[in-house]
Design an enzyme around this catalytic site. Structure first.
Site, PDB file in Angstrom:
ATOM      1  N   TYR A   1      -7.023  -5.600 -13.479  1.00 17.70           N
ATOM      2  CA  TYR A   1      -5.701  -5.878 -14.018  1.00 17.70           C
ATOM      3  C   TYR A   1      -4.705  -6.494 -13.045  1.00 17.70           C
ATOM      4  O   TYR A   1      -4.021  -7.459 -13.376  1.00 17.70           O
ATOM      5  CB  TYR A   1      -5.124  -4.576 -14.596  1.00 17.70           C
TER       6      TYR A   1
ATOM      7  N   GLY B   1       0.831  -1.196   0.000  1.00 19.61           N
ATOM      8  CA  GLY B   1       0.000   0.000   0.000  1.00 19.61           C
ATOM      9  C   GLY B   1       0.863   1.242   0.000  1.00 19.61           C
ATOM     10  O   GLY B   1       2.066   1.172  -0.267  1.00 19.61           O
TER      11      GLY B   1
END
Ligand code: SF4
Length: 503
Positions: free
Chosen positions: A258, A112
């Site tokens: 994706y 993250g």
């Protein structure tokens, strides 16, 4: 998937609690998550008393030999594979981070990007903290060490209330694994289980960014770590607590478009199902008369299957990907046009000759690679090339752990689909609409982040940053408080709600 002109995957994390070969399971888990980061990888292990670490630049299979793994044997392990989104690409910033603190030895692996990292770091530095890396993850480590809470889980919860942005974390003390997700649940983190081996008292508990890691190590997916949840797996039991509960969910929709592998469950849903449905939606919203549906491999394949099924147009592998392309290649001095793309993809002339082709890809970022692929398909003899993209136009950068170009570099931020179509040299161009994307990923309640398609961000600091015009999505975000401060100045969200014993 041609990664030169794509949003880049962030990182992958894995954790293993109580297995006689935890280091090998972590290694295999990282191997399954290799698509989430190829710059560096590392594993921290513990035998219950002592923690060991090995990390290096490169691919998982290159870094971890039998010899290396034999030196870090343990029953607990956390692992990380990295693509840098904050901090330089260097061994210094490779993870997991392992530190000795007043709370004992702590290992941390992070997927993250913290949107207030620079602000918190600057405050901590003014208090005297000395940072070893320029990765945003180290901010969390300092906050844990400085916390006045007495137990490690409470100190971690305290630290996580002071940071903002995207974080799926696995942490390790010598005898515990702790897993946590940010309150909005931007990045995925799944929990699984391996049945106890003969002579082993308890099942092995595992965590991973994607469930494809579980399949390789014989673990069964149980559930996701929930947004705002902190799970502690210790010698006695597994406990769950929520350190934050008030933020609406903003899970990254791009994981389904994706990033994640189609054989993974992500945010509780099979990625394959979402991608195939995206292809079907695309066929409904952007139909075209054609002879062949051709995917841009690998990431366009599943959506192309859906498009072909819905439209009735035959699916064919009209582009073949070379999977053995390394990092650098020597180009002939008489330079070849579109050399980089040709290294990775080659058209099947016998299939494409004289055909009207629907070319399916998952996204257009700058448009430079898509333009070369369209040219390649035309030069192979295609009569018409109709480009279809299985997501909406990508108009804005990501600040939540994904490496993206600046807004100015995103072709759809300043060009209409008609202009992009002309630039690509295609006969037509079609995208999936945002409502159709939401429908395809099973998101009727709007629980996904869609900021890269809308330019509207779910966190305040990013809104500020966008208004002020620094769109690089790195540590610069939110750097505006220059007054001296203390740890207590770092704003915290509310107190924990419950601690529940799970197993
Ligand atoms: Fe995912 Fe895009 Fe949101 Fe980033 S901005 S978290 S890539 S949906």
């Amino acid at each position: 998937m041609l990664t030169s002109d794509k949003f880049h995957d962030e990182c992958g994390v894995v954790a293993i609690f109580a297995h006689p070969e935890a280091e090998k399971l972590a290694y295999l888990g990282l191997h399954a998550l290799q698509h989430r980061g190829q710059e560096s990888a590392g594993i921290v292990t513990s035998d219950g008393l002592t923690s060991r670490v090995h990390k290096a630049m490169g691919l998982v299979a290159e870094i971890f030999t039998e010899d290396v793994l034999s030196k870090i044997r343990g029953t607990l392990a956390i692992g990380h594979t990295r693509y840098s989104t904050a901090g330089d690409s260097a061994l210094l910033n490779a993870q997991p981070i392992l530190v000795q603190s007043n709370k004992g030895s702590i290992g941390v692996a992070h997927n993250g990007n913290l949107t207030n990292a620079a602000e918190v770091r600057s405050r901590l530095e003014r208090q005297g903290s000395i940072f070893q890396t320029n990765s945003d993850t180290e901010v969390i480590v300092h906050l844990i060490a400085l916390s006045r809470e007495h137990t490690l889980p409470e100190a971690i919860a305290d630290a996580l209330r002071r940071v903002e942005g995207a974080f799926s974390l696995v942490l390790m003390s010598p005898d515990r694994i702790i897993a946590a997700r940010d309150p909005r649940g931007f990045r995925p983190l799944a929990m699984g289980r391996i049945p106890a081996l003969e002579g082993q008292k308890r099942d092995t508990i595992v965590f991973a960014s994607e469930t494809c890691a579980f399949d390789l190590i014989g673990a069964t997916y149980e559930r996701d770590v929930k947004p705002g949840e902190l799970i502690v797996v210790g010698p006695e039991d597994v406990t769950s607590r929520f350190y934050s509960t008030d933020a609406p969910q903003s899970s990254c929709i791009f994981e389904h478009v994706y990033f994640s592998r189609p054989d993974s469950m992500v945010f509780g849903r099979a990625v394959q199902t979402s991608r195939e449905e995206l292809g079907r939606q695309l066929a409904r919203e952007a139909p075209v008369e054609a002879d062949l549906v051709v995917p841009v491999p690998d990431s366009g394949v599943t959506a192309a299957v859906g498009y072909a099924a819905e439209s009735g147009i035959p699916f064919r592998f009209g582009l073949i990907r070379n999977h053995y392309v390394g990092r650098t290649f020597i180009e002939p001095s008489q330079s070849v046009r579109d050399f980089g793309v040709k290294l990775k993809l080659n058209p099947v002339r016998s299939l494409l000759q004289g055909k009207r082709v629907v070319l399916i890809d998952d996204s257009i970022v700058r448009g430079t690679t898509s333009r070369k692929i369209v040219r390649m398909v035309r030069e192979a003899g295609a009569k018409e090339v109709h480009v279809r993209i299985s997501c909406p136009p990508t108009i804005s950068p990501c600040y939540y752990g994904v490496d993206t170009p600046t807004k100015e570099e995103l072709i759809a931020s300043s060009n209409t689909p008609e202009e992009i179509c002309r630039y690509l040299g295609a006969d037509s161009l079609g995208y999936v609409s945002l409502p159709a994307l939401r429908q395809a990923v099973g998101d009727p309640d709007g629980a996904f982040c869609t900021s890269c398609y809308t330019g509207i961000y779910p966190t305040d600091l990013v809104q500020l940053e966008v208004r002020e015009g620094n769109g690089n999505g790195t540590l610069g975000i939110g750097m505006r408080d220059t007054s001296p401060g203390t740890l207590e100045d770092s704003p915290r969200t509310e107190r924990p709600v419950t601690v529940e014993r799970e197993v």
